[in-house]
Design an enzyme around this catalytic site. Structure first.
Site, PDB file in Angstrom:
ATOM      1  N   GLU A 195       0.842  -1.156  -0.032  1.00 34.91           N
ATOM      2  CA  GLU A 195       0.020   0.059   0.072  1.00 34.91           C
ATOM      3  C   GLU A 195       0.715   1.277   0.011  1.00 34.91           C
ATOM      4  OE1 GLU A 195      -2.352  -0.597   3.392  1.00 34.91           O
ATOM      5  OE2 GLU A 195      -2.584  -2.535   3.252  1.00 34.91           O
TER       6      GLU A 195
ATOM      7  N   LYS B  84       2.173   4.759   1.347  1.00 32.80           N
ATOM      8  CA  LYS B  84       2.189   5.193   2.869  1.00 32.80           C
ATOM      9  C   LYS B  84       1.742   6.612   2.639  1.00 32.80           C
ATOM     10  CE  LYS B  84       4.948   5.416   6.788  1.00 32.80           C
ATOM     11  NZ  LYS B  84       4.786   6.760   7.124  1.00 32.80           N
TER      12      LYS B  84
ATOM     13  N   ASP C 234       0.896  10.292   3.543  1.00 31.26           N
ATOM     14  CA  ASP C 234       1.585  11.329   4.434  1.00 31.26           C
ATOM     15  C   ASP C 234       0.597  12.343   4.955  1.00 31.26           C
ATOM     16  OD1 ASP C 234       3.527  12.415   5.661  1.00 31.26           O
ATOM     17  OD2 ASP C 234       4.358  13.320   3.966  1.00 31.26           O
TER      18      ASP C 234
ATOM     19  N   TYR D 228      -6.802   2.182   6.234  1.00 29.50           N
ATOM     20  CA  TYR D 228      -5.773   1.332   5.749  1.00 29.50           C
ATOM     21  C   TYR D 228      -6.142   0.100   6.563  1.00 29.50           C
ATOM     22  CZ  TYR D 228      -3.152   3.853   8.977  1.00 29.50           C
ATOM     23  OH  TYR D 228      -2.716   4.469  10.343  1.00 29.50           O
TER      24      TYR D 228
ATOM     25  N   LYS E  22       2.552  -5.518   4.243  1.00 31.67           N
ATOM     26  CA  LYS E  22       1.747  -6.266   5.221  1.00 31.67           C
ATOM     27  C   LYS E  22       1.547  -7.670   5.063  1.00 31.67           C
ATOM     28  CE  LYS E  22      -0.886  -1.968   6.469  1.00 31.67           C
ATOM     29  NZ  LYS E  22      -2.017  -1.382   6.214  1.00 31.67           N
TER      30      LYS E  22
ATOM     31  N   LYS F  42      10.490   4.004   3.178  1.00 30.64           N
ATOM     32  CA  LYS F  42      10.304   5.116   2.678  1.00 30.64           C
ATOM     33  C   LYS F  42      11.105   5.564   1.263  1.00 30.64           C
ATOM     34  CE  LYS F  42       8.730   7.423   6.888  1.00 30.64           C
ATOM     35  NZ  LYS F  42       9.487   8.006   7.793  1.00 30.64           N
TER      36      LYS F  42
ATOM     37  N   CYS G  14      31.795  43.749   5.886  1.00 27.61           N
ATOM     38  CA  CYS G  14      30.788  43.405   6.517  1.00 27.61           C
ATOM     39  C   CYS G  14      29.453  44.031   5.921  1.00 27.61           C
ATOM     40  CB  CYS G  14      30.590  43.663   8.160  1.00 27.61           C
ATOM     41  SG  CYS G  14      28.976  43.274   8.734  1.00 27.61           S
TER      42      CYS G  14
ATOM     43  N   CYS H  96      27.768  46.269   8.795  1.00 25.66           N
ATOM     44  CA  CYS H  96      27.811  47.373   9.446  1.00 25.66           C
ATOM     45  C   CYS H  96      29.164  47.825   8.444  1.00 25.66           C
ATOM     46  CB  CYS H  96      28.550  47.318  10.694  1.00 25.66           C
ATOM     47  SG  CYS H  96      29.988  46.400  10.998  1.00 25.66           S
TER      48      CYS H  96
ATOM     49  N   CYS I   9      33.128  39.253  10.490  1.00 23.38           N
ATOM     50  CA  CYS I   9      33.364  40.642  10.635  1.00 23.38           C
ATOM     51  C   CYS I   9      33.877  40.837  11.880  1.00 23.38           C
ATOM     52  CB  CYS I   9      31.962  41.378  10.611  1.00 23.38           C
ATOM     53  SG  CYS I   9      31.759  42.934  11.200  1.00 23.38           S
TER      54      CYS I   9
ATOM     55  N   CYS J 246      29.031  46.095  15.375  1.00 25.51           N
ATOM     56  CA  CYS J 246      28.162  45.642  14.338  1.00 25.51           C
ATOM     57  C   CYS J 246      26.858  45.092  15.057  1.00 25.51           C
ATOM     58  CB  CYS J 246      28.947  44.378  13.738  1.00 25.51           C
ATOM     59  SG  CYS J 246      27.796  43.693  12.435  1.00 25.51           S
TER      60      CYS J 246
HETATM   61  S1  IVH Z   1      -0.320   0.475   8.787  1.00 21.43           S
HETATM   62  C1  IVH Z   1      -0.197  -1.749  12.337  1.00 21.43           C
HETATM   63  N1  IVH Z   1      -0.904   1.382   6.025  1.00 21.43           N
HETATM   64  O1  IVH Z   1       2.197   5.390   8.798  1.00 21.43           O
HETATM   65  C2  IVH Z   1       0.215  -0.733  11.464  1.00 21.43           C
HETATM   66  N2  IVH Z   1      -0.135   2.962   8.083  1.00 21.43           N
HETATM   67  O2  IVH Z   1       4.297   4.549  11.423  1.00 21.43           O
HETATM   68  C3  IVH Z   1      -0.353   0.577  11.633  1.00 21.43           C
HETATM   69  N3  IVH Z   1       0.296   5.062   7.331  1.00 21.43           N
HETATM   70  O3  IVH Z   1       1.081   6.459  11.629  1.00 21.43           O
HETATM   71  C4  IVH Z   1      -0.178   1.260  10.102  1.00 21.43           C
HETATM   72  N4  IVH Z   1      -0.144   4.939   5.331  1.00 21.43           N
HETATM   73  O4  IVH Z   1      -0.731   6.583  10.167  1.00 21.43           O
HETATM   74  C5  IVH Z   1      -0.394   1.826   7.689  1.00 21.43           C
HETATM   75  N5  IVH Z   1      -1.172   2.067   4.251  1.00 21.43           N
HETATM   76  C6  IVH Z   1      -0.793   2.241   5.569  1.00 21.43           C
HETATM   77  C7  IVH Z   1      -0.445   3.688   5.791  1.00 21.43           C
HETATM   78  C8  IVH Z   1      -0.021   4.012   7.055  1.00 21.43           C
HETATM   79  C9  IVH Z   1       0.294   5.840   6.091  1.00 21.43           C
HETATM   80  C10 IVH Z   1       0.940   5.961   8.501  1.00 21.43           C
HETATM   81  C11 IVH Z   1       0.128   5.346   9.741  1.00 21.43           C
HETATM   82  C12 IVH Z   1       1.085   5.368  10.843  1.00 21.43           C
HETATM   83  C13 IVH Z   1       2.591   5.747  10.014  1.00 21.43           C
HETATM   84  C14 IVH Z   1       3.576   4.614  10.282  1.00 21.43           C
END
Ligand code: IVH
Length: 667
Positions: free
Chosen positions: A113, A115, A117, A226, A291, A315, A409, A412, A427, A433
């Site tokens: 999935e 992630k 932000d 999620y 996962k 990341k 400078c 000054c 300076c 200054c």
């Molecule tokens: S699962 C049990 N899935 O990323 C695991 N987290 O530290 C719980 N986040 O604070 C997180 N997209 O809010 C999961 N597809 C995704 C996510 C996701 C963003 C965030 C989540 C968590 C941080 C991970």
């Protein structure tokens, strides 16, 4: 026969919910806006005439809750965990290997999935209705933000009946602001002279933390879920991806780019696809989450204190963007050092817009060969300060100009010199200054120094420019009347500042030493000096040999200290501070300490404040840092420890509980 108002209201609600779902969740509107408005007004009209028919989950009830005075605490049924990170491919490989070995499978299937932000939230549905929304908080206790979350259009107030949602459903996901919504919001806020945000995540977080839900309602927020709590419907789903399917069927928004990856190879492919997709999405993602898909396998693997063993986040590497160097200017710091700063064509990178970046010193400018007119690569990772990585050589125009260190400078006009062993040009007019005086005063008042709340940058500028302050001792002669006459100061804030100044009069030796702003003397060295000399007078009288006895004090620092305390003007300022009521306290003098050379990290809640725990360890000679590495001697873990505990376990770093810590520091 005409239908009853109650029946009609329910019909309208269902129809409006359906259109909301199509519009906000599926992005597939089925009717024109005018038609939708007509349905909405009809429902409002019935509810106005028959107030007893209003239900909490009616689409008319999203906005309109009264402002709150605070957010009530909510304790999470199961902790809201975070995720362990894989920093590179090797760490992802290690994770997959661990999964295969633990589960005794040749190939593990993952839910893969994006992630998102944004801000993690938990939603609670009871008999299909949204009854509570909470922030993650510390993972155990969050804040009740129900009224605010109800205003987010993609969060259904009532779940679809079809597919039979369980009577009590907890949904977890991420509230975010779209890129487009963020740009629009910031532009509007900027025009109105209101607060703007640096990136969509901060904007989402700030919007959710409004006490007045009407303010949140006006912010372009969205939601993706999620995951679900322990009961995700009957029969229990076998796979996490099935959970996501069900959430979707119940009307909840799930990110459309979630997929399945079988084995490491497909995980790597998925990561590559998301890297390419990232820039094209209307929301920010900062990586990919994997996962273990089979829920029974997740249960076999279990969770660590802060993160599940069955999941990992990869990341994206730091974002890089190209932009133009429009000019290079020089800023004058507290010690007179001239710092070259590149003025850039504004560029969005890593979630913020960058228009200035420090080039540190002239050696750095020359090493990178940055010239005015160059195209440069700017990088920003996470919360790190953006930096110029390199020049794009083949984009250099003929008219690109070399950066010249100023001979005078820029503030000054004073003489600039560069010592033989120094990287910075300075300076030398340190007393006259204004740039240096202002910086020295700001540093003196700053949080880790004298901690004078309210004596910020703008105020110091005014006080110096209007001649109210020449040096730091003048701070303690300021009165409320003088302060109240400054721009943007009222009587009340003037009084508050006088009180804050007064509060800072009793100061520990270590803070006072740090506040003097002697070059090379940082917080840690100030502490070591205080412990060794105990009293300001003893430190002021110490010769270089005595200073050099301290482990952290090198020759340059020893010389700077001597120079500082030998200087007549500095001695006069210190005397003046004391006659203006500043009392520097004595510190207990200690030897090298039993924990000399040891490095500790503290996590979780101890029965004493963390700053006190840190002080005790440091008094015993230990160093206290914030990151667990293989060099860490031990992690001191209090109650509700953070992800640091996981890391310590991973790196085989010793973990001490509170009792072991108390024994260590002899209290
Ligand atoms: S699962 C049990 N899935 O990323 C695991 N987290 O530290 C719980 N986040 O604070 C997180 N997209 O809010 C999961 N597809 C995704 C996510 C996701 C963003 C965030 C989540 C968590 C941080 C991970």
């Amino acid at each position: 026969m005409a239908v009853s108002p109650a029946r009609r209201a329910e019909q309208l609600r269902r129809e409006i919910e359906e259109h909301n779902h199509r519009y906000y969740v599926l992005s597939e509107p089925a009717i024109a806006d005018a038609e939708y408005d007509r349905l909405f007004r009809e429902l409002q009209d019935i509810e106005r005439r028959h107030p007893q028919l209003v239900t909490p989950s009616s689409p008319t009830q999203r906005v309109g809750a009264a402002p709150q005075s605070h957010f009530a605490p909510v304790s999470h049924a199961a902790p809201m965990l975070s995720l362990d990170n894989a920093l590179d491919r090797a760490e992802l490989e290690a994770f997959d290997k661990h999964m295969r070995e633990s589960l005794e499978q040749d190939k593990v299937e993952y839910s893969a999935e994006p992630k998102i932000d944004g801000v993690a939230v938990s939603l609670l549905y009871e008999s299909r209705e949204l009854v509570r929304a909470a922030t993650r908080g510390d993972g155990f206790t969050g804040e009740d933000i129900t009224a605010n979350v109800r205003t987010i259009r993609s969060v259904p107030l009532r779940l679809h009946k079809a597919g039979k949602p369980p009577p009590l459903l907890e949904v977890r996901g991420e509230v975010y602001m779209s890129r487009e919504g963020f740009a629009r919001f910031n532009a509007g806020a900027g025009e109105r002279g209101e607060k703007t945000f640096v990136n969509p995540r901060n904007a989402a977080s700030g919007s959710l933390r409004q006490l007045d839900p009407a303010v949140t309602a006006a912010r372009p927020l969205h939601f993706f879920c999620y995951g679900a709590g322990p009961d995700a419907g009957a029969p229990p789903p076998a796979l996490h991806t099935e959970v996501l399917e069900r959430l979707k069927a119940w009307g909840l928004p799930v990110c459309g780019h979630a997929g399945v990856a079988r084995g490491l190879g497909e995980c790597v492919d998925f990561f590559r696809q998301m890297t390419e997709l990232r820039g094209k999405l209307d929301y920010e993602i900062d990586g990919v989450v994997y996962k273990v898909n089979r829920i029974a396998d997740q249960q076999t693997l279990g969770v660590r204190s802060r993160s599940p063993r069955w999941s990992i986040a990869c990341k994206f590497p730091a974002e890089e963007r190209e932009t133009l160097v429009k000019a290079v200017e020089f800023q004058v710091g507290r010690t007179g050092a001239l710092t070259p700063v590149a003025r850039l064509e504004p560029v969005a990178v890593g979630g913020v817009t960058v228009s200035n970046t420090s080039l540190h010193n002239m050696d750095e400018v020359e090493r990178k060969d940055v010239r005015i007119g160059d195209t440069v690569v700017v990088r920003r990772a996470g919360d790190v300060i953006p930096q110029v990585v390199r020049v794009v050589a083949d984009k250099r125009p003929k008219r690109a100009r070399k950066v010249k260190a100023p001979k005078q400078c820029p503030v000054c006009g004073g003489k600039v010199v560069r010592g033989e062993d120094e990287v910075a040009a300075r300076c030398i007019e340190s007393l006259s200054c204004p740039a240096q005086r202002k910086e020295a005063i700001r540093h003196f008042a700053s949080r880790l120094a004298m901690d004078i709340e309210g004596l910020g940058e703008k105020l110091v500028d005014q006080l110096v420019e209007k001649g109210h302050i020449e040096d730091v001792s003048d701070i303690y002669a300021l009165d409320a009347k003088t302060l109240a006459e400054l721009d943007r100061m009222g009587e009340k804030s003037a009084e508050n500042l006088v009180a804050a100044i007064d509060k800072s009069r009793d100061i520990s030796l270590e803070r006072f030493i740090y506040a003097l702003g002697i070059r090379e003397v940082g917080e840690a060295m100030a502490k070591a000096l205080a412990r060794r000399f105990g009293e300001l007078e003893h430190l002021m009288a110490a010769d270089e040999a005595a200073l050099l006895e301290i482990r952290d004090v090198g020759e340059v620092a020893a010389r700077r200290l001597r120079e500082c305390f030998a200087d007549d003007r500095n001695r006069r300022i210190i005397k003046q501070l004391q006659s203006n009521g500043v009392r520097v306290q004595k510190t207990e003098v200690t030897g090298p300490g039993p924990l000399q050379g040891k490095i500790y990290v503290i996590t979780g809640t101890l029965s004493i404040p963390r700053s006190e725990a840190k002080r005790r360890l440091e008094l015993a000679g230990a160093k206290v840092t914030s990151t667990v590495t293989s060099k860490t001697t031990a992690l001191i873990a209090g109650k509700n420890p953070g992800s640091k505990l996981d890391k310590a376990e991973r790196l085989d770093v010793e973990v001490l509980d509170e009792n072991a810590f108390l024994a260590l520091t002899g209290k």
